[in-house]
Design a protein around this motif. Sequence first.
Motif, mmCIF file in Angstrom:
data_model
loop_
_atom_site.group_PDB
_atom_site.id
_atom_site.type_symbol
_atom_site.label_atom_id
_atom_site.label_comp_id
_atom_site.label_asym_id
_atom_site.label_seq_id
_atom_site.Cartn_x
_atom_site.Cartn_y
_atom_site.Cartn_z
ATOM 1 N N LYS A 11 0.843 -1.195 0.000
ATOM 2 C CA LYS A 11 0.000 0.000 0.000
ATOM 3 C C LYS A 11 0.886 1.256 0.000
ATOM 4 C CE LYS A 11 -3.885 1.675 2.707
ATOM 5 N NZ LYS A 11 -3.387 2.882 3.242
ATOM 6 N N ILE A 12 0.547 2.198 -0.877
ATOM 7 C CA ILE A 12 1.323 3.441 -0.914
ATOM 8 C C ILE A 12 0.964 4.295 0.306
ATOM 9 C CG2 ILE A 12 1.711 5.615 -2.160
ATOM 10 C CD1 ILE A 12 1.118 4.071 -4.751
ATOM 11 N N MET A 13 1.982 4.786 1.015
ATOM 12 C CA MET A 13 1.724 5.644 2.184
ATOM 13 C C MET A 13 1.576 7.087 1.702
ATOM 14 S SD MET A 13 2.350 3.794 5.298
ATOM 15 C CE MET A 13 3.158 4.880 6.421
ATOM 16 N N ARG A 14 0.383 7.434 1.343
ATOM 17 C CA ARG A 14 0.134 8.774 0.803
ATOM 18 C C ARG A 14 0.391 9.873 1.822
ATOM 19 N NH1 ARG A 14 -2.705 8.602 -3.697
ATOM 20 N NH2 ARG A 14 -3.257 6.483 -4.188
ATOM 21 N N ARG A 15 0.174 9.524 3.081
ATOM 22 C CA ARG A 15 0.385 10.511 4.142
ATOM 23 C C ARG A 15 1.782 11.114 4.024
ATOM 24 N NH1 ARG A 15 2.874 9.525 8.658
ATOM 25 N NH2 ARG A 15 2.781 7.271 8.397
ATOM 26 N N ILE A 16 2.770 10.252 3.744
ATOM 27 C CA ILE A 16 4.154 10.715 3.626
ATOM 28 C C ILE A 16 4.322 11.582 2.377
ATOM 29 C CG2 ILE A 16 6.522 9.908 3.235
ATOM 30 C CD1 ILE A 16 5.844 7.512 5.005
ATOM 31 N N LEU A 17 3.740 11.107 1.299
ATOM 32 C CA LEU A 17 3.862 11.865 0.045
ATOM 33 C C LEU A 17 3.178 13.227 0.157
ATOM 34 C CD1 LEU A 17 3.260 8.994 -2.522
ATOM 35 C CD2 LEU A 17 5.429 10.105 -1.919
ATOM 36 N N ARG A 18 2.066 13.247 0.863
ATOM 37 C CA ARG A 18 1.334 14.511 1.046
ATOM 38 C C ARG A 18 2.203 15.498 1.824
ATOM 39 N NH1 ARG A 18 -3.306 12.420 3.529
ATOM 40 N NH2 ARG A 18 -3.897 11.276 1.674
ATOM 41 N N LYS A 19 2.826 14.992 2.881
ATOM 42 C CA LYS A 19 3.673 15.872 3.703
ATOM 43 C C LYS A 19 4.836 16.408 2.899
ATOM 44 C CE LYS A 19 2.436 15.237 8.281
ATOM 45 N NZ LYS A 19 2.629 14.670 9.583
#
Length: 636
Positions: free
Chosen positions: A599-607
Amino acid sequence: MKSLQISSFEEYKDVYAYSVQNPEGFWGDVAEHFTWKKKWDQVLDWNFTEPQVAWFKGAQLNITENCLDRHLVDRGDDVAILWESNDPDEAFRKITYRELHREVCKFAHVLTQQGAKKGDRICLYMPMVPELTVAVLACARIGAIHSVVFGGFSAQSIADRIQDAACNLVVTADGTMRGNKEIFLKNIMDDALVHCPTVERVIVLERSNSPISMIKGRDVFYGEEMARMEGQGLTDFPAVAMEAEDPLFILYTSGSTGKPKGVVHTCAGYMVFAAYTFQNIFQYKRGQIYFCTADIGWITGHSYIVYGPLASGATNVMFEGIPTFPDAGRFWEIVDKFKVNILYTAPTAIRSLMAYGLDYVKNKDLSSLQVLGSVGEPINEEAWNWFNTHIGKGNCPIVDTWWQTETGGILISPLANITPTKPCFATLPLPGVQPMLVDEKGEEIVGNGVSGNLCIKFPWPGIIRTTYGDHERCRTTYFATYENLYFTSDGCLRDEDGYYRITGRVDDVMNISGHRIGTAEVENAINMHTGVIESAVVAFPHEIKGQGIYAYVILSDHSHQPDQIRKDISATVTRIIGAIARPDKIQFVTGLPKTRSGKIMRRILRKIAEGELSNLGDTSTLLDPNVVDQIKEERL
Ligand code: PRX
């Protein structure tokens, strides 16, 4: 009969309390203000489990009798539409209710003669011209279900929508100017129709007079057909009796997964809710000039350019162009020209005009303005203040209206000049609307000075009925996250005064210039490009658009020129979805932060996209924590 309009804050509180204590009594009284072919047997029948919601069960009506016929008695000569062209030198048009009625009836005949009938789905892909309103209402008059597709969507997006609803008829135009750019609507539609075997007829409005191909046996001209009806004296058309819960329209909107879904609204409840909210929020009084700057291709245009205002006998300014053409003073020019009293627009438009400075506002007479409205995304304090000070001159209440395609009409908003406003707060729920904040587990968060996920615990007449052709998707998206609640997917805080402030989506839906776009949709489009292995898309704060699109892309071959491939990827997204979904930033990466389960950790990419590089939270569950450092280093 008592007026539909609330006239004081005290009255609002009383009406609200009554609407919660006796929703059926409340909405039954409201519905008495409309024209019915047959009254209802039951005001409301519902459960949120299936879900199944029926308002005004047993009633029959036609919404166009409420938007047109009933006004002919005493306001037939009132202006329904004041139309302003994209081209400032083209004469404006003025259409009275009587004239609009006649046009709608004629076009209802055209549709019928082209084979359309009750229950058929008709796709409308048109510019912002009065003929679009005519087409919408003519569909409703014959009982056909309209599916309006915004003129900025690509052929592929149109084809997806036409196929999903199996439309058999299309109404479009040759082309339209948006600013100084021509949009070749018919050509785009022709590309879409290659993939749409269900479409038997295409009616083409002559607008730009640009060259188009008209296909024998399929395509006819709007103007010629209308003239034929006029010649045959077919200027009246008896409105088809619709059951309260017959579908009125489908409007496609993005979610966090998969393709856009067709939100279905039905005849009676939607009408009652759109008109009730219009009259109360804007406190519209007969003769006032109302200007909503949205496009009919979005829900705001459906509810607050077409149905709400027309069902209320209002005078509507309709604008074909864009706020910055021929210059950034165009909105203010229109306000001045038509002496607009109520202006309903979007934060993104305000921010973009704000950036051009006050020169464009200075020499315009805005003294006619009495009420300002905002919709589509959270309005930031700076834009709110600018709107209030420089446009409203401190004298106009701003109604910050919160709602969604699925809600059919506004759910949380001040009532103009009645509800005390607060910058950036949508303030209080409309009568009949019961918001609730819940935590992750679905437990209600009570009291004030709290925040959580926004749900609605009781149906209102404009609530979504289904997603076209896939009721299960409607259930899982809106009614399954929390038992017995409609989940909005918005985060929200309730302050010490009980005022609501919407903080933004809590799902993977972005809000780009007030347009809803799913991250998955953009990723799918990017991934169509041959050079792309994988991508991940997130939103980042954007000064004008509210949010911009940040794409992280893994390429299969790094030998290409990065700028060229960026352009190619943008072109691919434009082709698959439309220019509105073009990424603002494309960062090439060699890997994406994924969990061990993939699963891609979008939270990190968003930050990272937001520039918050130091506090990325726990990255220990990542398959390869090193990719994060590389992405951080090469951030755009
Ligand atoms: O996140 C909320 C935001 O827009 C979403 C709905 O988008 P759409 O269905 O395209 O409808 C837009 C026009 C009604 C919501 O989930 N939104 C809409 N209005 C506001 C808002 N966010 C904050 N404040 C608003 N006034």
